[in-house]
Design a protein around this motif. Structure first.
Motif, PDB file in Angstrom:
ATOM      1  N   GLY A  89      -8.089  52.592 -14.463  1.00 29.13           N
ATOM      2  CA  GLY A  89      -7.426  53.590 -15.544  1.00 29.13           C
ATOM      3  C   GLY A  89      -8.917  54.521 -15.940  1.00 29.13           C
ATOM      4  O   GLY A  89      -8.624  55.352 -16.306  1.00 29.13           O
ATOM      5  N   VAL A  90      -9.878  53.992 -15.453  1.00 25.77           N
ATOM      6  CA  VAL A  90     -10.999  54.639 -15.621  1.00 25.77           C
ATOM      7  C   VAL A  90     -11.209  55.824 -14.749  1.00 25.77           C
ATOM      8  O   VAL A  90     -11.550  57.226 -15.063  1.00 25.77           O
ATOM      9  CB  VAL A  90     -12.053  53.716 -15.698  1.00 25.77           C
ATOM     10  N   GLY A  91     -10.845  55.622 -14.091  1.00 27.27           N
ATOM     11  CA  GLY A  91     -10.544  56.998 -12.867  1.00 27.27           C
ATOM     12  C   GLY A  91      -9.530  57.981 -12.918  1.00 27.27           C
ATOM     13  O   GLY A  91      -9.925  58.944 -13.284  1.00 27.27           O
ATOM     14  N   VAL A  92      -8.660  57.848 -14.264  1.00 29.63           N
ATOM     15  CA  VAL A  92      -7.874  58.560 -14.852  1.00 29.63           C
ATOM     16  C   VAL A  92      -8.082  59.417 -15.102  1.00 29.63           C
ATOM     17  O   VAL A  92      -8.225  60.630 -15.685  1.00 29.63           O
ATOM     18  CB  VAL A  92      -6.361  57.861 -14.707  1.00 29.63           C
ATOM     19  N   ALA A  93      -8.751  58.933 -16.073  1.00 32.31           N
ATOM     20  CA  ALA A  93      -9.792  59.572 -17.226  1.00 32.31           C
ATOM     21  C   ALA A  93     -10.575  60.497 -16.874  1.00 32.31           C
ATOM     22  O   ALA A  93     -10.766  61.199 -17.848  1.00 32.31           O
ATOM     23  CB  ALA A  93      -9.973  58.212 -18.196  1.00 32.31           C
ATOM     24  N   ASP A  94     -11.032  59.797 -15.828  1.00 33.81           N
ATOM     25  CA  ASP A  94     -12.427  60.472 -15.328  1.00 33.81           C
ATOM     26  C   ASP A  94     -12.140  61.665 -14.933  1.00 33.81           C
ATOM     27  O   ASP A  94     -12.629  62.937 -15.077  1.00 33.81           O
ATOM     28  CB  ASP A  94     -13.526  59.774 -14.637  1.00 33.81           C
ATOM     29  N   GLN A  95     -11.138  61.273 -13.380  1.00 33.54           N
ATOM     30  CA  GLN A  95     -10.552  62.883 -13.015  1.00 33.54           C
ATOM     31  C   GLN A  95     -10.007  63.893 -13.860  1.00 33.54           C
ATOM     32  O   GLN A  95     -10.025  64.713 -13.436  1.00 33.54           O
ATOM     33  CB  GLN A  95      -9.560  62.725 -11.623  1.00 33.54           C
ATOM     34  N   SER A  96      -9.190  63.320 -15.138  1.00 36.16           N
ATOM     35  CA  SER A  96      -8.496  64.035 -15.420  1.00 36.16           C
ATOM     36  C   SER A  96      -9.753  64.960 -16.526  1.00 36.16           C
ATOM     37  O   SER A  96      -9.094  66.438 -17.075  1.00 36.16           O
ATOM     38  CB  SER A  96      -7.802  63.339 -16.957  1.00 36.16           C
ATOM     39  N   GLY A  97     -10.356  65.015 -16.712  1.00 36.41           N
ATOM     40  CA  GLY A  97     -11.645  65.200 -17.706  1.00 36.41           C
ATOM     41  C   GLY A  97     -11.670  64.522 -18.658  1.00 36.41           C
ATOM     42  O   GLY A  97     -12.323  65.024 -19.629  1.00 36.41           O
ATOM     43  N   TYR A 313      -4.795  63.508 -22.206  1.00 31.08           N
ATOM     44  CA  TYR A 313      -5.547  64.596 -21.340  1.00 31.08           C
ATOM     45  C   TYR A 313      -5.122  65.889 -20.203  1.00 31.08           C
ATOM     46  O   TYR A 313      -5.390  66.836 -20.762  1.00 31.08           O
ATOM     47  CB  TYR A 313      -7.156  64.510 -21.530  1.00 31.08           C
ATOM     48  N   GLY A 314      -5.142  64.831 -19.125  1.00 31.45           N
ATOM     49  CA  GLY A 314      -4.888  65.493 -18.172  1.00 31.45           C
ATOM     50  C   GLY A 314      -3.381  66.766 -18.127  1.00 31.45           C
ATOM     51  O   GLY A 314      -3.921  68.532 -18.035  1.00 31.45           O
ATOM     52  N   LYS A 315      -2.506  65.871 -18.436  1.00 28.78           N
ATOM     53  CA  LYS A 315      -1.398  67.581 -18.975  1.00 28.78           C
ATOM     54  C   LYS A 315      -1.563  68.358 -19.943  1.00 28.78           C
ATOM     55  O   LYS A 315      -0.986  69.302 -20.111  1.00 28.78           O
ATOM     56  CB  LYS A 315      -0.362  65.830 -19.926  1.00 28.78           C
ATOM     57  N   THR A 316      -2.713  68.125 -21.004  1.00 31.12           N
ATOM     58  CA  THR A 316      -2.738  68.804 -21.604  1.00 31.12           C
ATOM     59  C   THR A 316      -3.714  70.323 -21.713  1.00 31.12           C
ATOM     60  O   THR A 316      -3.270  71.263 -21.523  1.00 31.12           O
ATOM     61  CB  THR A 316      -2.953  68.505 -23.332  1.00 31.12           C
ATOM     62  N   ALA A 317      -4.144  69.191 -20.911  1.00 30.43           N
ATOM     63  CA  ALA A 317      -5.697  70.505 -20.222  1.00 30.43           C
ATOM     64  C   ALA A 317      -4.903  71.181 -19.110  1.00 30.43           C
ATOM     65  O   ALA A 317      -5.385  72.460 -17.836  1.00 30.43           O
ATOM     66  CB  ALA A 317      -6.780  69.921 -19.591  1.00 30.43           C
ATOM     67  N   GLY A 318      -3.817  70.599 -18.432  1.00 27.62           N
ATOM     68  CA  GLY A 318      -3.510  71.195 -16.887  1.00 27.62           C
ATOM     69  C   GLY A 318      -3.750  70.877 -15.615  1.00 27.62           C
ATOM     70  O   GLY A 318      -3.978  70.903 -14.440  1.00 27.62           O
ATOM     71  N   THR A 319      -5.255  69.697 -15.794  1.00 27.40           N
ATOM     72  CA  THR A 319      -5.501  68.848 -14.767  1.00 27.40           C
ATOM     73  C   THR A 319      -4.373  68.324 -13.960  1.00 27.40           C
ATOM     74  O   THR A 319      -4.420  67.669 -12.422  1.00 27.40           O
ATOM     75  CB  THR A 319      -6.775  68.356 -14.981  1.00 27.40           C
ATOM     76  N   PHE A 320      -3.134  67.374 -14.516  1.00 25.67           N
ATOM     77  CA  PHE A 320      -2.398  67.001 -13.860  1.00 25.67           C
ATOM     78  C   PHE A 320      -1.039  68.008 -14.274  1.00 25.67           C
ATOM     79  O   PHE A 320      -0.876  67.523 -15.470  1.00 25.67           O
ATOM     80  CB  PHE A 320      -2.655  65.551 -14.856  1.00 25.67           C
TER      81      PHE A 320
END
Length: 504
Positions: A89-97, A313-320
């Motif tokens: 879980g933390v990895g997803v939050a980290d790599q998303s930004g 976050y990733g979907k909104t920021a475009g990192t995912f």
């Protein structure tokens, strides 16, 4: 001091890789068990009443049992599951930004001078969430210090000191309070069947201890540890410090949405656990008891409470952009944990053998009996108890297991000379905390080595030990004097707690 720490670091780093260290430790335990099993000892286990005998682990049956249970021993190694599930879980939050932007916001409102005490305070509070601090706060300590232009290993050391060295310093009740109180009360019944120990019998002492540990950790970090580490270069190919300057409008928007998702998740959790009949509570209706489902679900909750805002976050920021990006972030995170999993395999086998051999139990009981036979004055006995616990802690990691072994000997002994079980428990908690951070047998110690290797790849056990010894010694002396002063001034230890026991 600097020369001594450098010597410790050089000597420690000559020790083989931690995985090999645990392998040779396993071989040593096997050989010692075969030798000591031929000797009869007088020590009696205080809980079972049986004589403690070292078990020979080199017999055919014992080796067959070892092979048959090797896989289960590894997969059942508690820290392994805790670390891997939480890191997903933390990895997803980290790599998303999400975490990086959160740190930007945090550092924008935190004075530079308050960075160290704030980190240690957060580390102390993390005790409430079981072992969450080991997988969340300690690596974040490295990231925060690195981003602030400070040595990342100093941040890891400060966080480790708060999470583990200050384990018994907390102003928020946690599951360890009723657990230890139960053992203390049982030990007191050896002398007085009617004696009762409140689960919060040390809460005032541990609460004020939080201030002490923050102050001591702050001093050691900035005056001793960080100046030494500034001479240790960070590897050129180490993880880059995140840019924690200003954030863009899309990053701010993404963080707000992700933060809202996390807050809604927390609110849903609070609503679900609030009713007295909530299935998340223990049968007795408590939230912080060890048998409460919510306390047993801390790691899955960390997974959920980080993966959801990470995805938002990733979907909104475009990192995912696709679901594959989310899975890739998990895979990349697991790839960084390979060295830890190898160490965990050998560590699990070693600790299982050490426990089965009864060598640690025998040493703990002999130490307690020696302290009892010395018949020291009250203050000296308290100091001796802290030192004994700190040494036993190097052999037996579990706080409850140690107290279950030595408590039934020490608590009645001190009651006879007028010292209450609550004071004995407070002394035990000090000793149980201060040597955590220098014990290679502490199950999360290898994980801290891995965190440090992200920045300095030559980090070994010696590096971490030399970083943490100043914290351990400072806390040992400072916290012991604090308890003695606390006792001398007659300040309340906690709820329904006393200092003196009138012998019945």
């Amino acid at each position: 001091m600097d020369r001594f720490l450098n010597m410790i670091e050089r000597a420690g780093n000559r020790i083989p890789d931690p995985a090999l260290l645990f392998f040779w430790g396993l071989i040593t335990v096997w050989v010692l068990s075969a030798i000591l099993s031929q000797i009869s000892f007088d020590s009696v286990h205080p809980l079972t009443g049986d004589a403690v005998q070292v078990k020979n682990l080199l017999t055919g049956d014992a080796l067959a049992h070892f092979l048959a249970n090797m896989v289960d021993t590894f997969t059942g190694f508690a820290p392994l599951g805790i670390v891997l599930v939480a890191m997903l879980g933390v990895g997803v939050a980290d790599q998303s930004g999400f975490i990086t932007t959160g740190l930007k916001k945090m550092l924008s409102i935190t004075p530079k001078q308050a960075l160290t005490p704030m980190l240690i305070l957060v580390a102390i509070v993390s005790h409430t969430a079981a072992d969450a601090g080991y997988v969340l706060v300690i690596p974040l300590g490295g990231i925060i210090f690195h981003a602030a232009g400070r040595h990342p290993l100093a941040g890891i050391a400060a966080a480790f000191a708060g999470v583990s060295g200050g384990f018994s310093a907390n102003f928020i009740p946690s599951g360890i309070d009723p657990l230890l109180a139960g053992f203390t009360e049982s030990a007191a019944h050896v002398l007085d069947d009617s004696y009762q120990v409140n689960p919060l019998a040390n809460i005032y002492f541990t609460g004020l201890s939080s201030i002490l540990i923050v102050a001591l950790g702050w001093f050691v970090t900035e005056k001793i540890v960080e100046p030494r580490l500034n001479r240790t270069p960070i590897d050129e190919d180490a993880e880059e410090a995140p840019d924690l300057g200003s954030f863009t409008a899309i990053e701010g928007k993404a963080f707000n949405r992700a933060g809202l998702a996390m807050l809604l998740g927390i609110a849903a959790l609070v609503a679900a656990s609030w009713p007295e009949t909530s299935p998340l509570r223990s049968p007795a209706g408590e939230l912080t008891a060890f048998d409460a489902p919510i306390m047993q679900s801390i790691v899955p909750l960390i997974f959920v409470l980080f993966i959801i805002p990470g995805i938002v976050y990733g979907k909104t920021a475009g990192t995912f952009k696709t679901s594959q990006d989310v899975i890739k972030s998990m895979s990349d995170t697991m790839a960084t944990m390979g060295a830890y999993m190898v160490m965990a395999f050998f560590c699990a086998q070693f600790l299982a053998a050490f426990t089965q051999s009864n060598i640690g139990t025998l040493l703990a009981l002999n130490g307690a009996e020696l302290l009892q036979s010395m018949n020291l004055p009250g203050e000296m006995t308290i100091v001796g108890m802290i030192l004994l616990t700190a040494m036993v802690n190097l052999l037996i990691g579990s706080a409850s297991a140690k107290w279950g072994l030595i408590g039934p000997i020490l608590v009645p002994m001190l009651m006879v000379v007028g010292i209450s079980p609550e004071l004995s428990q407070a002394a035990y908690r000090v000793g149980d905390s201060v040597s955590n951070i220098i014990s290679p047998l502490m199950v999360f110690f290898p994980l801290v080595v891995v965190y440090c290797q992200r920045y300095v790849k030559t980090t070994g056990i010696g590096t971490v030990a030399s970083m943490m010894i100043p914290y351990s010694l400072t806390m040992l002396v400072g916290w012991t004097l604090f308890l003695l002063a606390y006792w001398a001034f007659g300040l309340p230890l906690g709820i329904q707690a006393s200092y003196q026991y009138l012998v019945q």
